[in-house]
Design a protein around this motif. Structure first.
Motif, PDB file in Angstrom:
ATOM      1  N   ALA A  67       0.824  -1.211   0.000  1.00 49.07           N
ATOM      2  CA  ALA A  67       0.000   0.000   0.000  1.00 49.07           C
ATOM      3  C   ALA A  67       0.858   1.262   0.000  1.00 49.07           C
ATOM      4  O   ALA A  67       0.362   2.350  -0.336  1.00 49.07           O
ATOM      5  CB  ALA A  67      -0.930  -0.007   1.208  1.00 49.07           C
ATOM      6  N   LEU A  68       2.146   1.120   0.352  1.00 50.70           N
ATOM      7  CA  LEU A  68       3.029   2.282   0.355  1.00 50.70           C
ATOM      8  C   LEU A  68       3.231   2.827  -1.051  1.00 50.70           C
ATOM      9  O   LEU A  68       3.357   4.052  -1.240  1.00 50.70           O
ATOM     10  CB  LEU A  68       4.388   1.912   0.958  1.00 50.70           C
ATOM     11  CG  LEU A  68       4.403   1.619   2.461  1.00 50.70           C
ATOM     12  CD1 LEU A  68       5.783   1.154   2.893  1.00 50.70           C
ATOM     13  CD2 LEU A  68       3.989   2.855   3.247  1.00 50.70           C
ATOM     14  N   LEU A  69       3.256   1.952  -2.053  1.00 47.47           N
ATOM     15  CA  LEU A  69       3.485   2.406  -3.433  1.00 47.47           C
ATOM     16  C   LEU A  69       2.365   3.322  -3.921  1.00 47.47           C
ATOM     17  O   LEU A  69       2.632   4.463  -4.316  1.00 47.47           O
ATOM     18  CB  LEU A  69       3.652   1.202  -4.360  1.00 47.47           C
ATOM     19  CG  LEU A  69       4.928   0.377  -4.188  1.00 47.47           C
ATOM     20  CD1 LEU A  69       4.936  -0.806  -5.156  1.00 47.47           C
ATOM     21  CD2 LEU A  69       6.157   1.240  -4.409  1.00 47.47           C
ATOM     22  N   PRO A  70       1.111   2.863  -3.910  1.00 48.42           N
ATOM     23  CA  PRO A  70       0.049   3.798  -4.316  1.00 48.42           C
ATOM     24  C   PRO A  70      -0.105   4.962  -3.355  1.00 48.42           C
ATOM     25  O   PRO A  70      -0.542   6.043  -3.753  1.00 48.42           O
ATOM     26  CB  PRO A  70      -1.209   2.918  -4.345  1.00 48.42           C
ATOM     27  CG  PRO A  70      -0.909   1.769  -3.465  1.00 48.42           C
ATOM     28  CD  PRO A  70       0.568   1.523  -3.623  1.00 48.42           C
ATOM     29  N   GLY A  71       0.266   4.765  -2.083  1.00 49.39           N
ATOM     30  CA  GLY A  71       0.193   5.860  -1.120  1.00 49.39           C
ATOM     31  C   GLY A  71       1.119   7.005  -1.500  1.00 49.39           C
ATOM     32  O   GLY A  71       0.735   8.176  -1.481  1.00 49.39           O
ATOM     33  N   LEU A  72       2.346   6.660  -1.874  1.00 50.45           N
ATOM     34  CA  LEU A  72       3.293   7.679  -2.318  1.00 50.45           C
ATOM     35  C   LEU A  72       2.814   8.335  -3.614  1.00 50.45           C
ATOM     36  O   LEU A  72       2.952   9.550  -3.808  1.00 50.45           O
ATOM     37  CB  LEU A  72       4.675   7.052  -2.527  1.00 50.45           C
ATOM     38  CG  LEU A  72       5.392   6.580  -1.261  1.00 50.45           C
ATOM     39  CD1 LEU A  72       6.666   5.824  -1.619  1.00 50.45           C
ATOM     40  CD2 LEU A  72       5.711   7.755  -0.355  1.00 50.45           C
ATOM     41  N   GLY A  73       2.238   7.504  -4.500  1.00 47.37           N
ATOM     42  CA  GLY A  73       1.700   8.043  -5.750  1.00 47.37           C
ATOM     43  C   GLY A  73       0.584   9.038  -5.501  1.00 47.37           C
ATOM     44  O   GLY A  73       0.508  10.081  -6.154  1.00 47.37           O
ATOM     45  N   LEU A  74      -0.285   8.725  -4.546  1.00 50.49           N
ATOM     46  CA  LEU A  74      -1.396   9.622  -4.238  1.00 50.49           C
ATOM     47  C   LEU A  74      -0.892  10.942  -3.667  1.00 50.49           C
ATOM     48  O   LEU A  74      -1.413  12.017  -4.006  1.00 50.49           O
ATOM     49  CB  LEU A  74      -2.349   8.945  -3.253  1.00 50.49           C
ATOM     50  CG  LEU A  74      -3.555   9.773  -2.799  1.00 50.49           C
ATOM     51  CD1 LEU A  74      -4.400  10.207  -3.995  1.00 50.49           C
ATOM     52  CD2 LEU A  74      -4.409   8.987  -1.804  1.00 50.49           C
ATOM     53  N   LEU A  75       0.119  10.884  -2.815  1.00 43.33           N
ATOM     54  CA  LEU A  75       0.679  12.120  -2.266  1.00 43.33           C
ATOM     55  C   LEU A  75       1.254  13.003  -3.376  1.00 43.33           C
ATOM     56  O   LEU A  75       1.046  14.228  -3.387  1.00 43.33           O
ATOM     57  CB  LEU A  75       1.764  11.789  -1.245  1.00 43.33           C
ATOM     58  CG  LEU A  75       1.291  11.194   0.088  1.00 43.33           C
ATOM     59  CD1 LEU A  75       2.492  10.828   0.962  1.00 43.33           C
ATOM     60  CD2 LEU A  75       0.378  12.174   0.819  1.00 43.33           C
ATOM     61  N   ALA A  76       1.975  12.376  -4.310  1.00 46.56           N
ATOM     62  CA  ALA A  76       2.539  13.140  -5.428  1.00 46.56           C
ATOM     63  C   ALA A  76       1.433  13.722  -6.299  1.00 46.56           C
ATOM     64  O   ALA A  76       1.522  14.867  -6.761  1.00 46.56           O
ATOM     65  CB  ALA A  76       3.452  12.233  -6.267  1.00 46.56           C
TER      66      ALA A  76
ATOM     67  N   MET B 211      -1.663  14.512  -5.355  1.00 48.85           N
ATOM     68  CA  MET B 211      -2.311  15.604  -4.637  1.00 48.85           C
ATOM     69  C   MET B 211      -1.463  16.873  -4.702  1.00 48.85           C
ATOM     70  O   MET B 211      -1.995  17.980  -4.836  1.00 48.85           O
ATOM     71  CB  MET B 211      -2.557  15.193  -3.185  1.00 48.85           C
ATOM     72  CG  MET B 211      -3.602  14.094  -3.020  1.00 48.85           C
ATOM     73  SD  MET B 211      -3.760  13.516  -1.323  1.00 48.85           S
ATOM     74  CE  MET B 211      -4.384  14.987  -0.516  1.00 48.85           C
ATOM     75  N   PHE B 212      -0.150  16.707  -4.619  1.00 46.13           N
ATOM     76  CA  PHE B 212       0.738  17.864  -4.767  1.00 46.13           C
ATOM     77  C   PHE B 212       0.590  18.489  -6.149  1.00 46.13           C
ATOM     78  O   PHE B 212       0.497  19.721  -6.292  1.00 46.13           O
ATOM     79  CB  PHE B 212       2.187  17.441  -4.537  1.00 46.13           C
ATOM     80  CG  PHE B 212       3.192  18.447  -5.020  1.00 46.13           C
ATOM     81  CD1 PHE B 212       3.453  19.595  -4.291  1.00 46.13           C
ATOM     82  CD2 PHE B 212       3.857  18.259  -6.222  1.00 46.13           C
ATOM     83  CE1 PHE B 212       4.373  20.536  -4.746  1.00 46.13           C
ATOM     84  CE2 PHE B 212       4.775  19.190  -6.686  1.00 46.13           C
ATOM     85  CZ  PHE B 212       5.034  20.328  -5.940  1.00 46.13           C
ATOM     86  N   SER B 213       0.549  17.640  -7.201  1.00 45.46           N
ATOM     87  CA  SER B 213       0.446  18.130  -8.561  1.00 45.46           C
ATOM     88  C   SER B 213      -0.868  18.874  -8.783  1.00 45.46           C
ATOM     89  O   SER B 213      -0.880  19.993  -9.317  1.00 45.46           O
ATOM     90  CB  SER B 213       0.562  16.959  -9.545  1.00 45.46           C
ATOM     91  OG  SER B 213       0.454  17.404 -10.881  1.00 45.46           O
ATOM     92  N   PHE B 214      -1.970  18.274  -8.356  1.00 46.71           N
ATOM     93  CA  PHE B 214      -3.271  18.929  -8.507  1.00 46.71           C
ATOM     94  C   PHE B 214      -3.338  20.202  -7.672  1.00 46.71           C
ATOM     95  O   PHE B 214      -3.851  21.227  -8.123  1.00 46.71           O
ATOM     96  CB  PHE B 214      -4.398  17.981  -8.093  1.00 46.71           C
ATOM     97  CG  PHE B 214      -4.915  17.133  -9.219  1.00 46.71           C
ATOM     98  CD1 PHE B 214      -5.753  17.652 -10.180  1.00 46.71           C
ATOM     99  CD2 PHE B 214      -4.559  15.807  -9.321  1.00 46.71           C
ATOM    100  CE1 PHE B 214      -6.233  16.881 -11.223  1.00 46.71           C
ATOM    101  CE2 PHE B 214      -5.024  15.006 -10.353  1.00 46.71           C
ATOM    102  CZ  PHE B 214      -5.866  15.540 -11.316  1.00 46.71           C
ATOM    103  N   GLY B 215      -2.833  20.133  -6.440  1.00 44.98           N
ATOM    104  CA  GLY B 215      -2.877  21.295  -5.567  1.00 44.98           C
ATOM    105  C   GLY B 215      -2.097  22.468  -6.133  1.00 44.98           C
ATOM    106  O   GLY B 215      -2.561  23.618  -6.076  1.00 44.98           O
ATOM    107  N   ARG B 216      -0.938  22.183  -6.711  1.00 42.09           N
ATOM    108  CA  ARG B 216      -0.133  23.260  -7.300  1.00 42.09           C
ATOM    109  C   ARG B 216      -0.849  23.890  -8.487  1.00 42.09           C
ATOM    110  O   ARG B 216      -0.879  25.127  -8.622  1.00 42.09           O
ATOM    111  CB  ARG B 216       1.222  22.695  -7.742  1.00 42.09           C
ATOM    112  CG  ARG B 216       2.175  23.735  -8.296  1.00 42.09           C
ATOM    113  CD  ARG B 216       3.435  23.110  -8.823  1.00 42.09           C
ATOM    114  NE  ARG B 216       3.155  22.176  -9.908  1.00 42.09           N
ATOM    115  CZ  ARG B 216       4.114  21.582 -10.623  1.00 42.09           C
ATOM    116  NH1 ARG B 216       5.388  21.814 -10.344  1.00 42.09           N
ATOM    117  NH2 ARG B 216       3.795  20.749 -11.593  1.00 42.09           N
TER     118      ARG B 216
END
Length: 231
Positions: free
Chosen positions: A207-216, A218-223
């Protein structure tokens, strides 16, 4: 006739693959999904007199693969989420990823680029990502939070309805492109590893793999949202 021939060939391939992958009910439901997408394709192509082109045909093949994933996913929900189904979804997803890197290059080399082709490519990619994300939740690789990876784009589009600023075109960003492309890769790899190495999934490490992907993501969309709302 320009678009009906490839769409009809896609329908035949979709029906065959769905029936091979799933029971009649989930296979039929997935095929209905293809028919809905086919109607959008025909409507989007409109009365264009251009050839459908090889690039759009490659994207159409990706759409067929995406519907196969839907049939497999529905079969897992209908019956039982077995490792074999997870492997099949991962393999088809990997093929779709490879083809995702082909259609754009073909379009540029053959002079087949168009607004329709670009939108067709993006929507097919988004649907594939969403279905593979749902697969991770169905096969208990990650919690249902993983669906957000595929749903964030649709939430962004919906937010653009009351907020016109979010409909403004965005400048090219290599970081956005890499982050977007990496999501499907992380999802497919996670699903494959969960099927062949179930101990990793049971321990929660995958679950860490998609978790890291989701964080990245969210950063991209947020920016991007921050930049759009400021202008």
């Amino acid at each position: 006739m320009i678009v009906l021939r490839p769409v009809s060939a896609g329908a035949a391939a979709t029906a065959f693959g769905c029936l091979m992958a799933a029971a009649p009910l989930p296979a039929g439901a997935a095929f209905v999904g293809y028919l809905a997408a086919a109607l959008l394709i025909v409507a989007g192509w409109g009365r264009s007199r251009r050839r459908f082109g090889l690039a759009n045909t490659v994207t159409l093949a990706r759409l067929v693969g995406t519907v196969w994933i839907l049939a497999l996913l529905l079969q897992a929900v209908w019956a039982e989420p077995t490792p074999l189904i997870a492997i099949c979804i991962a393999v088809v997803g990997a093929v779709c990823l490879i083809l995702d890197g082909v259609d754009g290059r073909v379009a540029r080399r053959r002079g087949e680029t168009s607004s329709f082709g670009g939108r067709f490519d993006i929507e097919t990619d988004a649907a594939t990502t969403l279905l593979v994300a749902i697969s991770l939740a169905v096969f208990d690789v990650a919690g249902w939070w993983v669906v957000a990876i595929g749903a964030l784009r649709y939430a962004y589009l919906l937010a653009g309805i009351p907020l016109p600023a979010l409909r403004a075109p965005l400048p090219f960003s290599q970081a956005r492109r890499v982050i977007g492309m990496s999501q499907a890769v992380l999802l497919v790899v996670s699903l494959w590893l969960a099927a062949v190495l179930p101990s990793l999934a049971s321990g929660g490490w995958l679950a860490l793999l998609p978790g890291l992907g989701l964080l990245a993501l969210m950063f991209s969309f947020g920016r991007d949202i921050w930049r759009q709302l400021r202008t």
